[in-house]
Write an enzyme that holds these catalytic residues in place. Sequence first.
Site, PDB file in Angstrom:
ATOM      1  N   GLY B  73       2.180 -16.383 -53.785  1.00 23.19           N
ATOM      2  CA  GLY B  73       1.487 -16.569 -52.514  1.00 23.19           C
ATOM      3  C   GLY B  73       0.593 -15.373 -52.271  1.00 23.19           C
ATOM      4  O   GLY B  73       0.729 -14.660 -51.289  1.00 23.19           O
ATOM      5  N   GLU B 110     -14.637 -30.431 -56.195  1.00 19.38           N
ATOM      6  CA  GLU B 110     -14.066 -29.566 -55.181  1.00 19.38           C
ATOM      7  C   GLU B 110     -14.739 -29.843 -53.852  1.00 19.38           C
ATOM      8  O   GLU B 110     -15.948 -29.820 -53.737  1.00 19.38           O
ATOM      9  CB  GLU B 110     -14.271 -28.085 -55.541  1.00 19.38           C
ATOM     10  CG  GLU B 110     -13.295 -27.562 -56.556  1.00 19.38           C
ATOM     11  CD  GLU B 110     -11.850 -27.696 -56.077  1.00 19.38           C
ATOM     12  OE1 GLU B 110     -10.970 -27.789 -56.938  1.00 19.38           O
ATOM     13  OE2 GLU B 110     -11.624 -27.722 -54.854  1.00 19.38           O
ATOM     14  N   ILE B 111     -13.935 -30.128 -52.892  1.00 20.36           N
ATOM     15  CA  ILE B 111     -14.478 -30.405 -51.581  1.00 20.36           C
ATOM     16  C   ILE B 111     -14.758 -29.107 -50.850  1.00 20.36           C
ATOM     17  O   ILE B 111     -15.790 -28.901 -50.288  1.00 20.36           O
ATOM     18  CB  ILE B 111     -13.476 -31.186 -50.718  1.00 20.36           C
ATOM     19  CG1 ILE B 111     -12.993 -32.417 -51.440  1.00 20.36           C
ATOM     20  CG2 ILE B 111     -14.093 -31.519 -49.401  1.00 20.36           C
ATOM     21  CD1 ILE B 111     -13.987 -33.488 -51.505  1.00 20.36           C
ATOM     22  N   ASN B 153       2.068 -24.223 -58.170  1.00 20.83           N
ATOM     23  CA  ASN B 153       3.156 -24.541 -57.270  1.00 20.83           C
ATOM     24  C   ASN B 153       4.340 -23.699 -57.701  1.00 20.83           C
ATOM     25  O   ASN B 153       5.063 -24.041 -58.632  1.00 20.83           O
ATOM     26  CB  ASN B 153       3.479 -26.034 -57.382  1.00 20.83           C
ATOM     27  CG  ASN B 153       4.581 -26.442 -56.433  1.00 20.83           C
ATOM     28  OD1 ASN B 153       5.392 -25.627 -56.019  1.00 20.83           O
ATOM     29  ND2 ASN B 153       4.616 -27.712 -56.107  1.00 20.83           N
ATOM     30  N   SER B 154       4.518 -22.558 -57.034  1.00 22.50           N
ATOM     31  CA  SER B 154       5.545 -21.620 -57.489  1.00 22.50           C
ATOM     32  C   SER B 154       6.935 -22.183 -57.355  1.00 22.50           C
ATOM     33  O   SER B 154       7.846 -21.766 -58.027  1.00 22.50           O
ATOM     34  CB  SER B 154       5.473 -20.324 -56.697  1.00 22.50           C
ATOM     35  OG  SER B 154       4.178 -19.792 -56.794  1.00 22.50           O
ATOM     36  N   LEU B 173       5.224 -11.501 -50.312  1.00 25.11           N
ATOM     37  CA  LEU B 173       4.697 -10.745 -49.188  1.00 25.11           C
ATOM     38  C   LEU B 173       4.266 -11.680 -48.075  1.00 25.11           C
ATOM     39  O   LEU B 173       3.409 -12.540 -48.271  1.00 25.11           O
ATOM     40  CB  LEU B 173       3.514  -9.888 -49.656  1.00 25.11           C
ATOM     41  CG  LEU B 173       3.850  -8.475 -50.146  1.00 25.11           C
ATOM     42  CD1 LEU B 173       5.012  -8.451 -51.122  1.00 25.11           C
ATOM     43  CD2 LEU B 173       2.633  -7.833 -50.764  1.00 25.11           C
ATOM     44  N   ASP B 176       5.268 -17.835 -45.872  1.00 25.10           N
ATOM     45  CA  ASP B 176       5.246 -18.784 -44.775  1.00 25.10           C
ATOM     46  C   ASP B 176       6.648 -18.925 -44.199  1.00 25.10           C
ATOM     47  O   ASP B 176       7.576 -19.220 -44.927  1.00 25.10           O
ATOM     48  CB  ASP B 176       4.765 -20.140 -45.294  1.00 25.10           C
ATOM     49  CG  ASP B 176       4.443 -21.094 -44.172  1.00 25.10           C
ATOM     50  OD1 ASP B 176       3.424 -21.772 -44.279  1.00 25.10           O
ATOM     51  OD2 ASP B 176       5.228 -21.175 -43.200  1.00 25.10           O
ATOM     52  N   THR B 254      -2.110  -5.644 -48.113  1.00 23.90           N
ATOM     53  CA  THR B 254      -2.513  -7.040 -47.948  1.00 23.90           C
ATOM     54  C   THR B 254      -3.195  -7.271 -46.606  1.00 23.90           C
ATOM     55  O   THR B 254      -2.978  -6.539 -45.651  1.00 23.90           O
ATOM     56  CB  THR B 254      -1.309  -7.982 -48.038  1.00 23.90           C
ATOM     57  OG1 THR B 254      -0.379  -7.640 -47.008  1.00 23.90           O
ATOM     58  CG2 THR B 254      -0.643  -7.877 -49.392  1.00 23.90           C
ATOM     59  N   GLU B 256      -2.580  -9.626 -44.641  1.00 26.70           N
ATOM     60  CA  GLU B 256      -1.538  -9.956 -43.686  1.00 26.70           C
ATOM     61  C   GLU B 256      -0.893  -8.699 -43.150  1.00 26.70           C
ATOM     62  O   GLU B 256      -0.646  -8.570 -41.948  1.00 26.70           O
ATOM     63  CB  GLU B 256      -0.489 -10.846 -44.368  1.00 26.70           C
ATOM     64  CG  GLU B 256       0.473 -11.503 -43.420  1.00 26.70           C
ATOM     65  CD  GLU B 256      -0.211 -12.325 -42.352  1.00 26.70           C
ATOM     66  OE1 GLU B 256      -1.126 -13.099 -42.691  1.00 26.70           O
ATOM     67  OE2 GLU B 256       0.162 -12.191 -41.181  1.00 26.70           O
TER      68      GLU B 256
END
Lengths: 595, 280
Positions: B73, B110-111, B153-154, B173, B176, B254, B256
């Site tokens: 992530g 790709e959108i 997809n971890s 880190l 979610d 980071t 965040e």
Amino acid sequence: MSLFPYTRLALASGKALIVSGHHYHVLNAQDGELAQSTTRLGDDLQTALVQSGPIRCTAVDSTLTHVATTADDKKLKIWRVETLELLNERELPKKPTEVAFTRDGQTIVISDKFGDVFSYPLYPEHTPEVPASDIGASKRGSLNAHENPSNGTLVLGHASLLTTFLLTPDERYIVTADRDEHIRVSWYPQGYNIERYCLGHETYVSALHIPSFKESALVSGGGDPMLKVWDWMSGRLLANISIFNVAEPYIRVRAPKRKRGWSEGDEDGETGEGAQPQKGKGKGRRGRGKGKGKVNQNADAGGKEREASGTPAEERGDQPMADADTGEPADESNRPAASASEETVLAFVVYKIQSVDRGEHGRFIVFSVVGASALFYTPFPEEGVLDPPPVHVVEFPVPVVDFTVGPDGAIWTLLDAEWAGAQSLSEKPQFVRLLTWNENTLSESSADSPLLDALNSRCLVSATPEELKKLDLYSDLSSLPKNVDPDHDALIRDTLSEAAAFDPDAADGKKLTLRELGRLKKKKALLAKIQEREEGAKRASREGSEAVGEREVKRARSESESGTGVDEKAGDVHGGDGNEFTEGRDDVRDVEMAA
Amino acid sequence: MPKRKRSDNDPAVPKQVQNDVLPQKRHYRQRAHANPFSDHALSYPPSPDQFDWDAHYPAFAGSGKTPEFADVGCGFGGLLIALAPLFPNTLMLGQSSFALSIPYHASRMEIRVQVSQYVHDRIVALRSTSAPPQPSADDTPGPYQNVSIVRANSMKFMPNYFPKHSLSALFFLFPDPHFKARKHKARIISPTLLAEYAYILKPGGIVYTITDVRDLHDWMRTHLEQFPLFEPVTEQELRDEGKGPIVDAVYNSTEEGKKVERNQGEKWLACFRRIEAKRD
């Protein structure tokens, strides 16, 4: 009157246990005499059995002293075989996919749809002390990621539906396989320690087997066109055995083609998306599930495909999976108008792998495929033998449901004699066929077998058409293949479903900013382009001109891509939307995906 | 809230280069979560030995090396970009459900441009703008050649990328929080997933977790404590072992992390060491 096909046969200690719909019987393996049957139980118990639904998973211990059954109600039932006494009943957290006893018969190990393996003691009173699960529990609830209503011991878990598992002969390891191509070898009972992965399958793995004559080897199969043989301890692939070309012509049952819908979001898997039972099937339908009645007359829709774009991806909520396959009466009203040709796709699913040691005559792998009217066997690949091994076929008039290797190497094959496609046969096929070996060849036995006669005559349980439909023997054909189409990336789908859902002329006339309007317009244009591209591809494939179709698709795609570029710039012109980028999570937490 | 050009603050690149070359975040729009349980058309290798590591780390091509640090992530890549110069011979991989995988598959439509195409582009820019004008005397690869990113997809496919016992550091880190109880199963730390993390970590390897959400911190810490193959390790112990710079990067590098500081939030660190397995 219809009868339930047998779904499982277990042979041990001179006894035979046979499962038929909601019931099972116990016979003397020598003379075929019926010793016990759940059909002889008191009314209350019988009603309970019928209410639970057909028996799905069955496990017996090595002496056939106890049997464990699960049905559609997520309850684990343990029976004492001798007296047919229901010893206990426990609720399982999720729908089980495989059940097995340990060698000592004291523990039952269960894999489930959620991806977990739990173990339960034979007697619930012996359940080990559960550590307090509320340590430091916050206001938001317990710290448990896993429900565990019956205090089972969590052995291990995958982040994917577990299709099957086995314990190695010394029971120091457990091998688990999932829908996402993984084969994992973990310690047992310390399932938290992964020894190795056997990686290489490119589709779901649905069958595992360790031959008794080579315990370091693991044979696996699933949706790939070959079986794989591994040294499971090191994860090294030893051999591939090509089976698809031989097996495919015998596959008589197909999965319904999934309708690609734009309406569902992806929040908890695709509930009900593509849940479309057969079109044009009236009440007069016999047989279970998919378009079996039309299998023989069906024109292939869109050519043969190896993988079914089957029903919804794994549903990890509590709802039962693949509602489409049980053909609930409630769905009848949602059926689209009946169309002339049934759209079905071929799905290849290896059901079960076993092995037989014929000594000087060779060692063989025996396997069955879901919906195929044959049993297959092939020599176990030996070191240094380079030629691709031959795959032999024993054909039957109807699909094989399951098979069991008897103590003497004879193979008891359970057939779907109620298969709707069998209507054209002059006489109803038998429900059980016995195959024996002659040197290195497997064929139908001509010898007398009182057990065989008994199984084919006296033990069959009657079934109503609804019950047969619910039995749905071929649900794996729809549920295992993954719902992934690169052209229909879930992420793309969400954007476009937003666009599709938006109706500028909606009655409530919500005011959108210019920016949002612009963005939505672009999305709609994109949606239109995608649909146009699909049409182009469909048209092309119908005309049988693949090259043209591909070119069209590529053209449409690159147009859309440049369209995307334009969209980008447009976004900038609108000044961006002042998004505060957050790393790892949105400012709006728990935002549900756009429906 | 006024928008700021974040690229102004990228310490790694000289000022005059930033405006020309470095990607600007306002060009990359964020998008909604991907459900890790549903089937996405993410491509992933069937096994680690079939993954083209050379495409991600061309300067290390042929070395047979696989990543030792993994950031699960990774968002904007701040952590790895901070760590890359500190461990120039250690390969590092960021994983994100939002990343574009490399090489870019031109046939895919790709959108929207995701957050981590930003990271990809950032890495590319850093590699080219930070390269020394003369090839260095020793064989040290150029800067940032050791960091890359994949879209993955971890929860499902870690073992597809990382061989057994290959990581010495695994980072979670500001994951979610998935506040709702029914979403707990989607949390990146769970009793069952920990087995996979233990598998890819070397015995002795470290799991670094940090969050500003107290609930989540308790959740992660408790599950890691209860997992037989991890033992807690304090920040001081890590600093004593020389891992101070890593810990600092975990706290500060980071987006965040910086945001939490701006909002004067608290950060809770919980680190664990992977220990040997024993048959009781």
